[in-house]
Design a protein around this motif. Structure first.
Motif, PDB file in Angstrom:
ATOM      1  N   TYR A  20       9.575   2.708  -1.169  1.00  8.43           N
ATOM      2  CA  TYR A  20       9.817   1.067  -1.400  1.00  8.43           C
ATOM      3  C   TYR A  20       9.936  -0.343   0.001  1.00  8.43           C
ATOM      4  CZ  TYR A  20      11.156  -2.768  -4.567  1.00  8.43           C
ATOM      5  OH  TYR A  20      11.285  -4.010  -4.796  1.00  8.43           O
ATOM      6  N   SER A  21      10.745   0.498   0.432  1.00  9.12           N
ATOM      7  CA  SER A  21      11.128  -0.668   1.815  1.00  9.12           C
ATOM      8  C   SER A  21       9.741  -0.352   2.327  1.00  9.12           C
ATOM      9  CB  SER A  21      12.027   0.066   2.662  1.00  9.12           C
ATOM     10  OG  SER A  21      13.197   0.262   2.188  1.00  9.12           O
ATOM     11  N   SER A  22       8.536   0.424   2.676  1.00  4.92           N
ATOM     12  CA  SER A  22       7.703   0.328   3.905  1.00  4.92           C
ATOM     13  C   SER A  22       6.852  -0.450   2.684  1.00  4.92           C
ATOM     14  CB  SER A  22       7.547   1.396   4.049  1.00  4.92           C
ATOM     15  OG  SER A  22       6.295   2.372   2.331  1.00  4.92           O
ATOM     16  N   MET A  23       6.682  -0.275   1.870  1.00  2.83           N
ATOM     17  CA  MET A  23       5.860  -1.975   0.232  1.00  2.83           C
ATOM     18  C   MET A  23       5.721  -2.988   1.445  1.00  2.83           C
ATOM     19  SD  MET A  23       5.408  -3.568  -1.257  1.00  2.83           S
ATOM     20  CE  MET A  23       6.761  -2.266  -3.036  1.00  2.83           C
ATOM     21  N   VAL A  24       7.171  -3.467   0.965  1.00  5.50           N
ATOM     22  CA  VAL A  24       7.846  -4.810   1.485  1.00  5.50           C
ATOM     23  C   VAL A  24       8.587  -5.106   2.100  1.00  5.50           C
ATOM     24  CG1 VAL A  24      10.013  -5.808   1.003  1.00  5.50           C
ATOM     25  CG2 VAL A  24       9.929  -3.968  -0.728  1.00  5.50           C
ATOM     26  N   ILE A  25       7.579  -4.257   3.206  1.00 12.65           N
ATOM     27  CA  ILE A  25       7.315  -4.628   4.333  1.00 12.65           C
ATOM     28  C   ILE A  25       6.455  -4.779   5.052  1.00 12.65           C
ATOM     29  CG2 ILE A  25       8.219  -4.427   7.164  1.00 12.65           C
ATOM     30  CD1 ILE A  25      10.736  -2.847   6.062  1.00 12.65           C
ATOM     31  N   PHE A  26       5.168  -3.951   4.985  1.00 11.66           N
ATOM     32  CA  PHE A  26       4.151  -3.872   5.618  1.00 11.66           C
ATOM     33  C   PHE A  26       2.770  -4.574   4.698  1.00 11.66           C
ATOM     34  CE2 PHE A  26       6.323  -0.720   7.501  1.00 11.66           C
ATOM     35  CZ  PHE A  26       6.376  -1.215   8.372  1.00 11.66           C
ATOM     36  N   SER A  27       3.144  -4.428   3.216  1.00 12.43           N
ATOM     37  CA  SER A  27       2.029  -5.016   2.584  1.00 12.43           C
ATOM     38  C   SER A  27       1.988  -6.515   3.098  1.00 12.43           C
ATOM     39  CB  SER A  27       2.726  -4.709   1.076  1.00 12.43           C
ATOM     40  OG  SER A  27       2.404  -3.252   0.985  1.00 12.43           O
ATOM     41  N   PRO A  28       2.493  -7.854   3.542  1.00 12.44           N
ATOM     42  CA  PRO A  28       2.456  -8.577   3.238  1.00 12.44           C
ATOM     43  C   PRO A  28       1.356  -8.545   4.950  1.00 12.44           C
ATOM     44  CG  PRO A  28       4.669  -8.336   3.578  1.00 12.44           C
ATOM     45  CD  PRO A  28       4.113  -7.376   3.306  1.00 12.44           C
ATOM     46  N   LEU A  29       0.941  -7.868   5.926  1.00  9.29           N
ATOM     47  CA  LEU A  29       0.301  -7.725   6.517  1.00  9.29           C
ATOM     48  C   LEU A  29      -1.067  -8.058   6.393  1.00  9.29           C
ATOM     49  CD1 LEU A  29       1.588  -4.480   8.934  1.00  9.29           C
ATOM     50  CD2 LEU A  29       1.779  -8.017   9.292  1.00  9.29           C
ATOM     51  N   ALA A  30      -0.988  -7.698   4.722  1.00 12.30           N
ATOM     52  CA  ALA A  30      -2.548  -7.356   4.176  1.00 12.30           C
ATOM     53  C   ALA A  30      -2.960  -8.079   3.597  1.00 12.30           C
ATOM     54  CB  ALA A  30      -3.540  -6.591   3.148  1.00 12.30           C
ATOM     55  N   TYR A  31      -1.800  -9.915   3.154  1.00 13.65           N
ATOM     56  CA  TYR A  31      -2.362 -10.705   2.812  1.00 13.65           C
ATOM     57  C   TYR A  31      -1.514 -12.167   3.225  1.00 13.65           C
ATOM     58  CZ  TYR A  31      -0.847 -13.264  -1.820  1.00 13.65           C
ATOM     59  OH  TYR A  31      -0.845 -14.374  -3.297  1.00 13.65           O
ATOM     60  N   PRO A  32      -2.791 -12.686   3.556  1.00 10.88           N
ATOM     61  CA  PRO A  32      -2.884 -14.137   4.998  1.00 10.88           C
ATOM     62  C   PRO A  32      -1.554 -15.051   3.497  1.00 10.88           C
ATOM     63  CG  PRO A  32      -4.867 -12.746   4.644  1.00 10.88           C
ATOM     64  CD  PRO A  32      -3.817 -12.340   3.553  1.00 10.88           C
ATOM     65  N   GLY A  33      -0.969 -15.546   3.995  1.00  6.20           N
ATOM     66  CA  GLY A  33      -0.453 -16.172   3.988  1.00  6.20           C
ATOM     67  C   GLY A  33       1.215 -16.606   3.076  1.00  6.20           C
ATOM     68  N   TYR A  34       0.607 -14.920   2.763  1.00  5.60           N
ATOM     69  CA  TYR A  34       2.566 -14.355   1.938  1.00  5.60           C
ATOM     70  C   TYR A  34       3.309 -15.111   2.530  1.00  5.60           C
ATOM     71  CZ  TYR A  34       5.357 -11.630  -0.826  1.00  5.60           C
ATOM     72  OH  TYR A  34       6.693 -10.885  -1.631  1.00  5.60           O
ATOM     73  N   PRO A  50      -4.783  -9.568  -2.437  1.00  5.01           N
ATOM     74  CA  PRO A  50      -5.721  -8.895  -1.071  1.00  5.01           C
ATOM     75  C   PRO A  50      -4.427  -7.432  -0.199  1.00  5.01           C
ATOM     76  CG  PRO A  50      -4.728 -11.137  -0.357  1.00  5.01           C
ATOM     77  CD  PRO A  50      -4.776 -10.852  -1.784  1.00  5.01           C
ATOM     78  N   SER A  51      -3.594  -7.285  -1.170  1.00 10.65           N
ATOM     79  CA  SER A  51      -2.680  -6.388  -0.154  1.00 10.65           C
ATOM     80  C   SER A  51      -2.923  -5.588  -2.101  1.00 10.65           C
ATOM     81  CB  SER A  51      -1.226  -6.729  -0.141  1.00 10.65           C
ATOM     82  OG  SER A  51      -0.642  -7.501  -0.986  1.00 10.65           O
ATOM     83  N   GLN A  52      -3.325  -5.704  -2.703  1.00 12.28           N
ATOM     84  CA  GLN A  52      -2.916  -4.481  -3.579  1.00 12.28           C
ATOM     85  C   GLN A  52      -3.179  -3.399  -3.615  1.00 12.28           C
ATOM     86  OE1 GLN A  52      -5.646  -5.731  -6.908  1.00 12.28           O
ATOM     87  NE2 GLN A  52      -4.623  -3.983  -8.362  1.00 12.28           N
ATOM     88  N   ASP A  53      -4.057  -3.213  -2.184  1.00 14.27           N
ATOM     89  CA  ASP A  53      -4.298  -1.714  -2.745  1.00 14.27           C
ATOM     90  C   ASP A  53      -3.249  -0.883  -1.270  1.00 14.27           C
ATOM     91  OD1 ASP A  53      -6.643  -1.091  -4.783  1.00 14.27           O
ATOM     92  OD2 ASP A  53      -7.839  -1.820  -2.584  1.00 14.27           O
ATOM     93  N   LEU A  54      -2.701  -1.560   0.146  1.00 20.71           N
ATOM     94  CA  LEU A  54      -2.019  -1.418   0.763  1.00 20.71           C
ATOM     95  C   LEU A  54      -0.607  -0.646  -0.139  1.00 20.71           C
ATOM     96  CD1 LEU A  54      -1.033  -0.670   3.530  1.00 20.71           C
ATOM     97  CD2 LEU A  54      -1.075  -3.041   3.899  1.00 20.71           C
ATOM     98  N   ALA A  55      -0.141  -2.480  -0.874  1.00 21.84           N
ATOM     99  CA  ALA A  55       1.024  -2.248  -1.332  1.00 21.84           C
ATOM    100  C   ALA A  55       1.014  -0.464  -2.614  1.00 21.84           C
ATOM    101  CB  ALA A  55       1.022  -3.544  -2.502  1.00 21.84           C
ATOM    102  N   ASN A  56       0.307  -0.464  -3.276  1.00 19.89           N
ATOM    103  CA  ASN A  56      -0.020   0.974  -4.137  1.00 19.89           C
ATOM    104  C   ASN A  56       0.213   2.138  -3.313  1.00 19.89           C
ATOM    105  OD1 ASN A  56       0.212  -0.874  -6.357  1.00 19.89           O
ATOM    106  ND2 ASN A  56      -2.157  -0.759  -6.354  1.00 19.89           N
ATOM    107  N   GLN A  57      -0.483   1.869  -2.468  1.00 27.71           N
ATOM    108  CA  GLN A  57      -0.608   3.280  -1.150  1.00 27.71           C
ATOM    109  C   GLN A  57       0.867   3.429  -0.982  1.00 27.71           C
ATOM    110  OE1 GLN A  57      -3.624   2.634   1.424  1.00 27.71           O
ATOM    111  NE2 GLN A  57      -5.271   3.305   0.085  1.00 27.71           N
TER     112      GLN A  57
END
Length: 212
Positions: A20-34, A50-57
């Motif tokens: 969960y922490s990795s999702m919260v920390i790293f998913s914004p990298l795939a979401y410009p403007g988050y 835009p970060s949906q796939d990375l967040a789910n992974q």
């Protein structure tokens, strides 16, 4: 022998927190403007984001590991006499099931308002998760103290305060910091699942030893 095997299930609580922490920390990298200060965590995995796939992974281990951990705790606590503690753990387990199944069935949909069916169901799931979490933490905090597990009681009440900071922050602070206070609520439940897992791994739910 079965007790030793169940104790290892507690380590899945740690894996759940890491996922969960990795999702919260790293998913914004795939979401410009988050903007994490003002935007919800669910926006990262929303349909159309835009970060949906990375967040789910990154979040793939969160739900399954949390369930394995808390169900292991459920198997370990029948020996306790305190009903509040047992009811609290069972309520927390129910919350984890609703969280895992509900958010999978009704993820937040990007660019739809809160009154759409999908997003409305997402909000209903959120309300159920929060209410069950608060109910469970109160019971565990009270029951663990009566059972002699004083440190677990303290952790339960600390996580309860953190969870309450979410709705309080939303009510009394501007929307520009909504994301900050939401993170207090969400991480409190994930953190407490890990704490239950650590207690399970250490064998405390089998031994029922008092803390002095």
């Amino acid at each position: 022998m079965w007790e030793k095997r169940i104790r290892w299930l507690g380590l899945f609580g740690i894996l759940s927190l890491i996922s969960y922490s990795s999702m919260v920390i790293f998913s914004p990298l795939a979401y410009p403007g988050y903007d994490w200060l003002s935007m919800a965590i669910s926006d990262l995995s929303a349909k159309g984001a835009p970060s949906q796939d990375l967040a789910n992974q990154l979040n793939a281990l969160f739900g399954p590991c949390a369930l394995i951990c808390v169900m292991g705790v459920c198997l370990a606590i029948p020996s306790f006499k305190n009903r509040a503690l047992k009811m609290g753990v069972y309520s927390f387990a129910m919350m984890e099931w609703i969280c895992n199944v509900g958010y999978t069935m009704f993820p937040w949909v990007e660019n739809q308002n809160a009154f759409s069916f999908q997003n409305g169901m997402h909000l209903i799931v959120t309300v159920l998760v929060v209410l069950l979490s608060l109910f469970a933490l109160v019971l565990i905090g009270w029951g663990a103290k009566k059972e002699g597990l004083y440190s677990l009681s303290k952790w339960a009440f600390v996580c309860l305060i953190l969870m309450l900071m979410g709705p309080m922050g939303t009510a009394f602070f501007p929307k520009s910091v909504f994301g900050l206070f939401e993170r207090f609520s969400t991480f409190s439940a994930v953190l407490f699942n890990m704490i239950l897992g650590i207690y399970l791994f250490r064998g405390r739910f089998f031994l029922g030893e008092c803390e002095h």
